[in-house]
Design a protein around this motif. Structure first.
Motif, PDB file in Angstrom:
ATOM      1  N   LEU A  47      16.804 -25.672  53.126  1.00  0.00           N
ATOM      2  CA  LEU A  47      17.683 -26.816  53.396  1.00  0.00           C
ATOM      3  C   LEU A  47      17.506 -27.406  54.797  1.00  0.00           C
ATOM      4  O   LEU A  47      18.371 -28.126  55.276  1.00  0.00           O
ATOM      5  N   ALA A  48      16.393 -27.132  55.444  1.00  0.00           N
ATOM      6  CA  ALA A  48      16.170 -27.634  56.809  1.00  0.00           C
ATOM      7  C   ALA A  48      16.239 -29.161  56.880  1.00  0.00           C
ATOM      8  O   ALA A  48      16.701 -29.712  57.875  1.00  0.00           O
ATOM      9  N   GLU A  49      15.804 -29.828  55.811  1.00  0.00           N
ATOM     10  CA  GLU A  49      15.789 -31.295  55.803  1.00  0.00           C
ATOM     11  C   GLU A  49      16.876 -31.877  54.904  1.00  0.00           C
ATOM     12  O   GLU A  49      16.800 -33.043  54.510  1.00  0.00           O
ATOM     13  N   THR A  50      17.887 -31.059  54.597  1.00  0.00           N
ATOM     14  CA  THR A  50      18.995 -31.515  53.760  1.00  0.00           C
ATOM     15  C   THR A  50      20.125 -31.967  54.664  1.00  0.00           C
ATOM     16  O   THR A  50      20.583 -31.216  55.515  1.00  0.00           O
ATOM     17  N   GLU A  51      20.569 -33.202  54.459  1.00  0.00           N
ATOM     18  CA  GLU A  51      21.603 -33.753  55.339  1.00  0.00           C
ATOM     19  C   GLU A  51      22.977 -33.809  54.685  1.00  0.00           C
ATOM     20  O   GLU A  51      23.978 -34.001  55.354  1.00  0.00           O
ATOM     21  N   TYR A  52      23.016 -33.620  53.357  1.00  0.00           N
ATOM     22  CA  TYR A  52      24.285 -33.794  52.644  1.00  0.00           C
ATOM     23  C   TYR A  52      24.263 -32.980  51.363  1.00  0.00           C
ATOM     24  O   TYR A  52      23.239 -32.916  50.677  1.00  0.00           O
ATOM     25  N   ILE A  53      25.386 -32.325  51.054  1.00  0.00           N
ATOM     26  CA  ILE A  53      25.567 -31.704  49.743  1.00  0.00           C
ATOM     27  C   ILE A  53      26.941 -32.093  49.224  1.00  0.00           C
ATOM     28  O   ILE A  53      27.841 -32.407  50.001  1.00  0.00           O
ATOM     29  N   ASP A  54      27.080 -32.076  47.912  1.00  0.00           N
ATOM     30  CA  ASP A  54      28.397 -32.329  47.321  1.00  0.00           C
ATOM     31  C   ASP A  54      28.686 -31.252  46.285  1.00  0.00           C
ATOM     32  O   ASP A  54      27.918 -30.298  46.135  1.00  0.00           O
ATOM     33  N   SER A  55      29.784 -31.393  45.575  1.00  0.00           N
ATOM     34  CA  SER A  55      30.190 -30.368  44.625  1.00  0.00           C
ATOM     35  C   SER A  55      29.173 -30.197  43.501  1.00  0.00           C
ATOM     36  O   SER A  55      29.017 -29.100  42.962  1.00  0.00           O
ATOM     37  N   SER A  56      28.457 -31.247  43.147  1.00  0.00           N
ATOM     38  CA  SER A  56      27.451 -31.100  42.088  1.00  0.00           C
ATOM     39  C   SER A  56      26.309 -30.190  42.554  1.00  0.00           C
ATOM     40  O   SER A  56      25.744 -29.452  41.753  1.00  0.00           O
ATOM     41  N   ALA A  57      25.986 -30.210  43.845  1.00  0.00           N
ATOM     42  CA  ALA A  57      24.959 -29.307  44.382  1.00  0.00           C
ATOM     43  C   ALA A  57      25.416 -27.859  44.256  1.00  0.00           C
ATOM     44  O   ALA A  57      24.624 -26.982  43.909  1.00  0.00           O
ATOM     45  N   LEU A  58      26.693 -27.613  44.519  1.00  0.00           N
ATOM     46  CA  LEU A  58      27.228 -26.263  44.369  1.00  0.00           C
ATOM     47  C   LEU A  58      27.101 -25.820  42.910  1.00  0.00           C
ATOM     48  O   LEU A  58      26.683 -24.693  42.626  1.00  0.00           O
ATOM     49  N   GLY A  59      27.432 -26.717  42.001  1.00  0.00           N
ATOM     50  CA  GLY A  59      27.299 -26.420  40.580  1.00  0.00           C
ATOM     51  C   GLY A  59      25.856 -26.165  40.178  1.00  0.00           C
ATOM     52  O   GLY A  59      25.572 -25.271  39.382  1.00  0.00           O
ATOM     53  N   MET A  60      24.933 -26.930  40.735  1.00  0.00           N
ATOM     54  CA  MET A  60      23.516 -26.747  40.419  1.00  0.00           C
ATOM     55  C   MET A  60      23.030 -25.379  40.879  1.00  0.00           C
ATOM     56  O   MET A  60      22.248 -24.723  40.182  1.00  0.00           O
ATOM     57  N   LEU A  61      23.492 -24.942  42.048  1.00  0.00           N
ATOM     58  CA  LEU A  61      23.102 -23.617  42.540  1.00  0.00           C
ATOM     59  C   LEU A  61      23.655 -22.515  41.642  1.00  0.00           C
ATOM     60  O   LEU A  61      22.971 -21.539  41.337  1.00  0.00           O
ATOM     61  N   LEU A  62      24.890 -22.663  41.194  1.00  0.00           N
ATOM     62  CA  LEU A  62      25.476 -21.675  40.284  1.00  0.00           C
ATOM     63  C   LEU A  62      24.747 -21.666  38.941  1.00  0.00           C
ATOM     64  O   LEU A  62      24.484 -20.595  38.377  1.00  0.00           O
ATOM     65  N   ASN A  63      24.402 -22.845  38.443  1.00  0.00           N
ATOM     66  CA  ASN A  63      23.636 -22.919  37.195  1.00  0.00           C
ATOM     67  C   ASN A  63      22.276 -22.255  37.335  1.00  0.00           C
ATOM     68  O   ASN A  63      21.804 -21.577  36.419  1.00  0.00           O
ATOM     69  N   MET A  64      21.645 -22.444  38.492  1.00  0.00           N
ATOM     70  CA  MET A  64      20.358 -21.800  38.744  1.00  0.00           C
ATOM     71  C   MET A  64      20.517 -20.282  38.693  1.00  0.00           C
ATOM     72  O   MET A  64      19.746 -19.594  38.039  1.00  0.00           O
ATOM     73  N   LYS A  65      21.540 -19.788  39.373  1.00  0.00           N
ATOM     74  CA  LYS A  65      21.792 -18.345  39.400  1.00  0.00           C
ATOM     75  C   LYS A  65      22.028 -17.816  37.988  1.00  0.00           C
ATOM     76  O   LYS A  65      21.464 -16.790  37.598  1.00  0.00           O
ATOM     77  N   ASN A  66      22.814 -18.516  37.199  1.00  0.00           N
ATOM     78  CA  ASN A  66      23.074 -18.110  35.813  1.00  0.00           C
ATOM     79  C   ASN A  66      21.812 -18.184  34.955  1.00  0.00           C
ATOM     80  O   ASN A  66      21.544 -17.306  34.150  1.00  0.00           O
ATOM     81  N   HIS A  67      21.031 -19.236  35.135  1.00  0.00           N
ATOM     82  CA  HIS A  67      19.814 -19.447  34.355  1.00  0.00           C
ATOM     83  C   HIS A  67      18.795 -18.335  34.611  1.00  0.00           C
ATOM     84  O   HIS A  67      18.119 -17.887  33.692  1.00  0.00           O
ATOM     85  N   LEU A  68      18.701 -17.902  35.851  1.00  0.00           N
ATOM     86  CA  LEU A  68      17.727 -16.867  36.200  1.00  0.00           C
ATOM     87  C   LEU A  68      18.168 -15.501  35.696  1.00  0.00           C
ATOM     88  O   LEU A  68      17.376 -14.568  35.676  1.00  0.00           O
ATOM     89  N   GLY A  69      19.430 -15.382  35.326  1.00  0.00           N
ATOM     90  CA  GLY A  69      19.871 -14.241  34.556  1.00  0.00           C
ATOM     91  C   GLY A  69      20.430 -13.058  35.288  1.00  0.00           C
ATOM     92  O   GLY A  69      21.425 -12.513  34.874  1.00  0.00           O
ATOM     93  N   SER A  70      19.861 -12.653  36.354  1.00  0.00           N
ATOM     94  CA  SER A  70      20.288 -11.399  36.966  1.00  0.00           C
ATOM     95  C   SER A  70      21.245 -11.633  38.113  1.00  0.00           C
ATOM     96  O   SER A  70      20.958 -12.362  39.042  1.00  0.00           O
ATOM     97  N   GLU A  71      22.386 -10.970  38.033  1.00  0.00           N
ATOM     98  CA  GLU A  71      23.336 -11.027  39.150  1.00  0.00           C
ATOM     99  C   GLU A  71      22.753 -10.342  40.378  1.00  0.00           C
ATOM    100  O   GLU A  71      23.136 -10.607  41.497  1.00  0.00           O
ATOM    101  N   ASP A  72      21.824  -9.415  40.134  1.00  0.00           N
ATOM    102  CA  ASP A  72      21.234  -8.666  41.245  1.00  0.00           C
ATOM    103  C   ASP A  72      20.145  -9.460  41.961  1.00  0.00           C
ATOM    104  O   ASP A  72      19.761  -9.108  43.071  1.00  0.00           O
TER     105      ASP A  72
END
Length: 100
Positions: A47-72
């Motif tokens: 995120l070095a060149e990221t200037e802004y995030i919103d709630s949809s970005a938070l959701g996208m990160l959670l979806n990524m975590k769920n999609h990849l499957g492992s909580e670990d």
């Protein structure tokens, strides 16, 4: 111009977000990790060149975590600007992701 770039080096996949991390890059972001299903991969969100995030970005990160499957599986968020880190902290993402 693309806002999402993917780099893979061995078992490490880095997804770089440039500019705004919001709903407008949903499909690009999803494609960036969907193409890499191997369970042995380590993911970093740069995120070095990221200037802004919103709630949809938070959701996208959670979806990524769920999609990849492992909580670990650690997903590392790297080079987060202080203003963005504040948002992640308020949302308790510091408990769900590794920040460096």
């Amino acid at each position: 111009m693309t806002n999402v770039a993917v780099e893979q080096s061995g078992s490490d996949v880095t997804i770089c977000i440039k500019g705004r991390f919001d709903f407008n890059i949903l499909q690009e972001f999803r494609n960036a990790y969907s193409e890499h299903q191997d369970s042995g991969l380590n993911f970093t969100i740069e995120l070095a060149e990221t200037e802004y995030i919103d709630s949809s970005a938070l959701g996208m990160l959670l979806n990524m975590k769920n999609h990849l499957g492992s909580e670990d599986r650690a997903i590392t968020i790297k080079n987060c600007q202080p203003n963005l880190m504040k948002i992640f902290s308020i949302a308790h993402f510091d408990k769900k992701f590794k920040f460096v």
